[in-house]
Structures are given as C-alpha cells and as structure tokens.
Design an enzyme around this catalytic site. Structure first.
Site, PDB file in Angstrom:
ATOM      1  N   ARG A 403       0.875  -1.174   0.000  1.00  0.00           N
ATOM      2  CA  ARG A 403       0.000   0.000   0.000  1.00  0.00           C
ATOM      3  C   ARG A 403       0.911   1.223   0.000  1.00  0.00           C
ATOM      4  NH1 ARG A 403      -4.989  -2.202   1.423  1.00  0.00           N
ATOM      5  NH2 ARG A 403      -4.888  -3.883   2.945  1.00  0.00           N
ATOM      6  N   HIS A 463       3.652  -9.541   1.044  1.00  0.00           N
ATOM      7  CA  HIS A 463       3.365  -8.634   2.147  1.00  0.00           C
ATOM      8  C   HIS A 463       4.645  -8.133   2.802  1.00  0.00           C
ATOM      9  CE1 HIS A 463       1.408  -7.625   6.162  1.00  0.00           C
ATOM     10  NE2 HIS A 463       0.618  -7.021   5.302  1.00  0.00           N
ATOM     11  N   TYR A 496       0.008   5.011  11.857  1.00  0.00           N
ATOM     12  CA  TYR A 496       0.291   3.653  12.322  1.00  0.00           C
ATOM     13  C   TYR A 496       1.635   3.635  13.046  1.00  0.00           C
ATOM     14  CZ  TYR A 496      -3.119   1.957   8.796  1.00  0.00           C
ATOM     15  OH  TYR A 496      -4.240   1.724   8.046  1.00  0.00           O
ATOM     16  N   ARG A 589      -3.081  -6.548  19.123  1.00  0.00           N
ATOM     17  CA  ARG A 589      -4.031  -5.449  18.924  1.00  0.00           C
ATOM     18  C   ARG A 589      -5.448  -5.932  18.657  1.00  0.00           C
ATOM     19  NH1 ARG A 589      -3.264  -2.838  13.485  1.00  0.00           N
ATOM     20  NH2 ARG A 589      -4.979  -4.205  12.872  1.00  0.00           N
ATOM     21  N   HIS A 617       0.703  -1.217  15.017  1.00  0.00           N
ATOM     22  CA  HIS A 617       0.953  -2.026  13.823  1.00  0.00           C
ATOM     23  C   HIS A 617       2.314  -2.710  13.850  1.00  0.00           C
ATOM     24  CE1 HIS A 617       1.063  -2.596   9.289  1.00  0.00           C
ATOM     25  NE2 HIS A 617      -0.163  -2.972   9.578  1.00  0.00           N
TER      26      HIS A 617
END
Length: 712
Positions: A403, A463, A496, A589, A617
């Site tokens: 992202r 990822h 984040y 989290r 994060h």
C-alpha cells in the site's frame, strides 16, 4: 459454544461463556475446542474496543467522534469480507470448522446477536453523548425541524442547484425493476400516492443519493446565529423528495444502505493478473448482499420488501436511529476549524545519527538505524530512495510495494531512478485489499517511467516490506537494505506505529537479494542466512524458538507484539511453553484465538490489546534466550495467512543498543495502565486502570514524549 453477557466497568460486553476447566494435575488436550476463541467474534471485540474510545474523555471530542466513525468503517469491512466469507461457505457447501469448533451457521448467528448489541450502543453513544457534547461546543447537526426560514431557503437553493441536476429517482414498475445498487451507497425508499404523467401508479420508488455529493454540508455563517452548523445530505433529500416526483404525494422517505460481498476471488492459474483484477474490481461493487441498514422509522412492510429484494433475513437487518453511514461523519474534522477539539500536532523526530549526515549511506555504514513511526520521521526512508536515485554510484534499486499510493514521494523517487538509467524493479502486490485500483494505477505509472514491474507470486500475497539498493564503493558492490513492519505509505506512517530498520549488513543484504530473486525469477528456494521468510521458514523457525524458550523452563521469556494471533500450531507451542514455566506476554491489537491464564493450560500467558491515538501495527518477536536476547521485527502477524500463505519476512535486530531499545519499547506497552485492555480467560477484555496512588501510564503518550520531546 454459547455466549453470555458480562459486565465490565459498567458496560455490557458479549463474550464466549466460561469454560469448564480440567481438574488440577489432569493433562490438558491442546486440541480441545474450548481452548480457543472464535476468530470472527474476536475481531468483533476489537471493533468494540475501538468504539469504547468514543467514551474516553482523555481523547479530544472530535477524535472521539472519529473513533465512532472508525468503528463503522471496521464493521463495514467485517461484513464485506468476514461475514461474506462465511455466507459463501454455506452457499457452496464448503463449511469448515475452526479450532474453536463452531460451524459457519453458528458463527453467523452469534455475529448477528453481538453486532446488533454493539451497533445499538454505537448509536446510543452518538445520539446521547457525542452530539450533546458537540452542541455544548457550538457544533450543531441541524435537523429539518430546526431549520430557520433563512436556512430552509438556503437548503432549497442547494437542492435545486447541486442535488436535483444529478439525482436519478427510479420508479418501480414492470419496466423499471428494482435497480442494482452500489455497495454501501446511500439510498432512499419512497412511498408514493397518485399517478404520474404516463398514468402509472407504482406506489414506490428508489432514490440513490448522488455519490459525487458530500454527505455532510456546512451551512453558511450568514444564515446561522454563530457556531458551526452542519446539515446532512439525507435531510435535504428528505425535505425536497416531493420535487423528485411532481404531481404525486410522497407519503414517506426512508434511508437504507446495502453492504455487499466485496472480497475478490481470483484463480491461481491466471495468465494476466492485472487484467483479471480489473474485471473483478467492477464486480466488487455489486456482490451478494450481506447486510441491510435501514432507518428505524421505516414501515415494516417496506423493510420486508427490501429484505426480499436482497435475499436477506431479519438476522441481516440493522434498524438504526440516525444516519445509515456514520463513516461519513469523519468529515466533521475538516468542516469545522476547532484545533482545541482534536489531537495536538507534533513533529516526528529525526535521530541524531542522521540529523547531521548529508548521506544516508554514510549513516548506515556507521551503524544500523531503527525508527519507530510515527514518533520518528518517515522521511529518512524517502531520503534514502531520493539519494539513491541521484547517486551515480547506485546501480540498482529493488522494492516491494503493498500500500503506497500512486502519487507518493517514494514512487516519484523510483521513477526518477529509472529515468536516470538505473535498474529499478518494483514488486507490486496488486491484491492489497481495497487498494487494488490504486496499485494498478501505480504499476502503470512506474512502467511508463521504465521501472520493471512484477506482481509477485500468484497464490501468495507479497506482504514483505523490503528495499534493496546496490551501490558501487571502492571497486566493490555494497548492498543497503530497508526492512519494515509497515507499508511504504507516508500517510500511514503518521497514523500507524511501525518500525523501519536500515542496515548494510552483508548477510542481510545477501538474504534480501535472494528473496527478490525468488519473487522476480523462478527456481528452488534459496538458502537464507539471517532472515526468516514465509511461506518457507518463518513459521517453523518461530515454533522452534518458542520450543527453545520452553526448554529453559521458568527462566524462559517470550514477548510478542503483533496485530493478530490465530495460527493453531503457534498457539499450541505457546501453551506448551507456558506449561513449561515460560513467562509469556502477548500484545495483540486485534484478533486473538489463544485463551490466556487458564490453569494447567496457559497460566503464564498474559494478553493485552493497546488502543489509542495511533493504530498499533508493529510486529516484534522477543526471546529471552537464557540471558542472551534475540529480537526479530517482522511484516507478519501470528496468523495462518501470514505465516503460511504470504511472502513475509522477519529480520533480526542484533545491535545491543537497538535490542535494549526494543525491549524498552515493549516494556512500555506492558506497563500501560490506561490504553491497554487485558484479555480474560472467559474471553472478555478489561481495560487497565491505575491503582490507588498509581500514576497514569499511557504507552503511546510515553513514547511520544520519549521520542519527540512533546510533553504527554
């Protein structure tokens, strides 16, 4: 598994029912269903903890409203993906039982019960807490019945000039069947009386609200008596619905919104992933319905009409007292100028190590660098790429992008490097959920600049967060590496918490080079020296390190921090380590399927979730290793998808000063007595509170002061 309601600090929270514990001394069956929480219900509880921030007066008022909106956004995605997935299992007869033993039908029933409770509480908080407190601050949501003549006249003009030209009312009759409505769009069902110009007497129409228009509009100061006055688009359409159907009587006009299945299904044997994805993105807007939200004043016969149209049942119906899309209330922050009601801004710091250095390469050769965003600036990562693009000694740049955004500075730096003749390769994960369209645009832009773009490995999302820069120095090639726990997105880096690790360690550089070879080329998995990487070694190595701690017995120490824990083998390994006496702290989290503090099973495991201004994060794996700590940061959570079905990395942090710094950060989270919610054996979460005479310690505020110098 059934559920019951327990009371936590004056609020009711739905949790799984307490389990029957085995007698002391009896061996525990690690595969027993009662040893695990359900994944979807755990996700719902995380969303609820976010909602509870709207009641926390230590947050500024507008940010409390935003937490209420974030809850809505989280619930939207939960229905679009998780609920939709369960419904798909049932639709195609592919029901699977999780480690908790619940079937999809059972889970959906429980989700409906719990979600209805939470959403009812959300609207209660909005209507009876937040809106009255905003009123006290002279911020008003002006209802139709409260409009002054001047305001009503302004609204009429706005309707005629901005809404009427773009709205498309649809009468329902044999030639106008029920329209195919876009996912999560605001719509109105209208009851009509009379005949139209063609003599039709339909009795019903649908009015889709124009998606191009804002859902919340600020009334001009000249038609108000001071303060900030906001009016909903839905109120304007309600007030002037009769103008959409001239000569007919509007007997009623009611808001509704349909949530659809938004998950993308792509085959593993695609020849062209980008083309297939473009096709799937068009269908996302019109997937099967999974939830219907309707204004609570909508007549029962209209509600049942909508349910029939969308193939839904009462279990999928949410009748709400207020706007059906609270996410759009986030606009309040930009429509009113009230910095006193929002978080105080701060300037992220830049470590001394690079503050005085013109060259990032010089700084990285001196010692590795560890940054914690958003407290420390993301700019060194951008600077590294900018300098690499312009440096004539740099030969090649490789980077993974998950992202990022097509207009980011990082993308510009990569494009600049390619235009300057450097070998630039970008591994772009097109299937980053809800960022697919943006990533397709990003890929096109980079290709136009001459960047080699590949889309990773079909069937395994890429990822991992990696940058590799190859630079010629004194007749030899040196590799510079950035590895991160979060995305290469400057906006996210302000919201984040994530670690950035920058190093020119030869072994790590060689490992990252081999990982890029695997991603862009083909061949057998290459031997990696220092990094763990999924789907090959990460899972097995973490299990092995947990077992090593178990061998140390009560001298063992494990601290994990990540966003979710669902993977059964890791949970079982943690249970065994606990039974061996290892002290285990987990900062999770969101989703956690592990059941902590159960005698004989998990006596030594504590689980907490930290919720605050920033979205937690970071992923960190800390192993005490009998006094010689080993610490890894990672892009991976403790979930099946990360450990077994994605391309992920976990990288060691070996510099003693950085190891000590990571331990200090982890200890800060473990000492939190304000923002931490502790998971109980019965599945409930209790928010930590300072003891009598104990000073408040909010981990994010402590880190903010420690790393930026801003007083908390």
């Amino acid at each position: 598994m059934t559920s019951e309601t327990v009371t936590d600090a004056g609020t009711e929270q739905s949790v799984p029912a307490p389990i029957d514990l085995p007698p002391v001394g009896e061996e525990v069956n690690l595969d027993a269903y009662e040893n695990y929480f359900n994944r979807e219900l755990s996700q719902l509880q995380f969303n609820y903890r976010v909602l509870k921030q709207a009641l926390d007066t230590t947050h500024p008022l507008i940010n409390r409203l935003i937490f209420c909106c974030i809850f809505s956004s989280n619930m939207d995605e939960f229905f679009e993906i998780r609920v939709a997935g369960l419904r798909q299992q049932m639709k195609y007869g592919r029901e699977t039982v999780g480690v908790d033993g619940m079937l999809p039908e059972q889970v959906l029933t429980e989700i409906s019960r719990v979600a209805h409770e939470y959403i009812h509480e959300q609207y209660d908080i909005l209507n009876n807490v937040l809106i009255p407190e905003l009123e006290k601050e002279n911020i008003h949501f002006v209802r139709r019945r409260e409009w002054t003549p001047a305001q009503a006249e302004w609204v009429r003009n706005y309707f005629e000039e901005e809404i009427l030209p773009v709205v498309s009312p649809i009468g329902l009759d044999p030639s106008h069947p029920f329209p195919r409505l876009v996912n999560k769009s605001l719509n109105f069902i209208v009851e009509l009386d009379g005949k139209d110009a063609f003599g039709r007497e339909t009795g019903m129409a649908i009015v889709p609200a124009p998606r191009s228009l804002p859902r919340l509009v600020r009334l001009p100061d000249e038609v108000c008596d001071g303060g900030d006055n906001l009016v909903f688009l839905s109120s304007m359409i309600h007030a002037h619905a009769d103008e959409l159907f001239p000569g007919m009587e509007v007997k009623g006009c009611y808001q509704f919104r349909l949530t659809r299945n938004a998950d993308l299904e792509l085959e593993d044997d695609l020849e062209d992933l980008a083309s297939a994805l473009r096709g799937e993105l068009l269908s996302r807007r019109f997937g099967d319905g999974v939830r219907l939200e309707v204004a609570d004043n909508c007549p029962e016969e209209l509600v049942h009409f909508l349910l029939r149209e969308f193939g839904l049942t009462e279990r999928d119906l949410y009748q709400v007292h207020g706007p059906v899309n609270l996410t759009r209330l986030m606009a309040v922050g930009s429509l009113v100028d009230r910095p006193d009601l929002t978080y105080t801004s701060f300037s992220p710091s830049i470590p001394r190590q690079i503050r005085s250095k013109e060259s990032m390469f010089d700084a990285m050769r001196k010692r590795p660098l560890l940054l914690l965003h958003p407290y420390e600036n993301f700019s060194p990562v951008v600077d590294l790429l900018r300098q690499a693009a312009k440096d004539p000694q740099v030969l090649a740049i490789r980077q993974t992008l998950y992202r990022t955004g097509a207009d980011s500075e990082i993308v510009e730096a990569l494009a600049d490097a390619a235009r300057r003749g450097k070998e630039v390769t970008a591994v772009i994960e097109l299937r980053a959920r809800f960022s697919e369209a943006e990533n397709l645009e990003l890929a096109s832009r980079l290709q136009e600049a001459g960047v080699i773009v590949v889309y990773g490995v079909v069937g395994y999302k890429t990822h991992a967060k990696m940058i590799l820069i190859v630079r010629r120095e004194e007749g030899r090639l040196r590799r510079y590496v950035h590895l991160g726990t979060g995305n290469y997105h400057a906006g996210n880096a302000r919201l984040y918490t994530d670690y950035s690790f920058m190093t020119c360690d030869e072994s790590i550089g060689d490992d990252v080079n081999k990982l890029f070879q695997q991603l862009t080329g083909m061949g057998k998995a290459l031997k990696i020296k220092k990094l763990f990487h999924a789907p090959f070694t990460l899972h097995s190595r973490l299990i092995s390190l947990i077992e090593r701690e178990a061998a140390h017995g009560n001298k063992g120490r494990i601290i994990f921090k990540f966003n979710g824990l669902t993977e059964p083998q890791m949970i079982k390994a943690l249970y065994r380590a606990s039974q061996a006496g290892v002290k285990i702290d987990l900062v999770v989290r969101g989703i956690c399927c592990l059941r902590p503090e159960v005698p004989g099973l998990s006596d030594n495991i504590r689980v907490r979730s930290v919720i605050g201004r920033f979205l937690e994060h970071t992923r960190v794996y800390y192993f005490g290793n009998n006094g010689r700590p080993e610490v890894y940061c990672s892009s991976a959570d403790g979930m099946e998808r990360n450990l077994l079905h994605r391309v992920e990395t976990a990288f060691p942090v070996e510099d003693p000063a950085l190891v000590a710094r990571l331990r200090e950060d982890l200890d800060t989270y473990l000492a939190d007595n304000c923002q931490a919610w502790v998971l109980q054996p019965d599945g409930s979460y209790l928010q930590n509170q300072p003891g009598e005479g104990e000073e408040r310690l909010a981990s994010q505020l402590v880190l903010l002061e420690r790393l930026t110098g801003k007083p908390s």
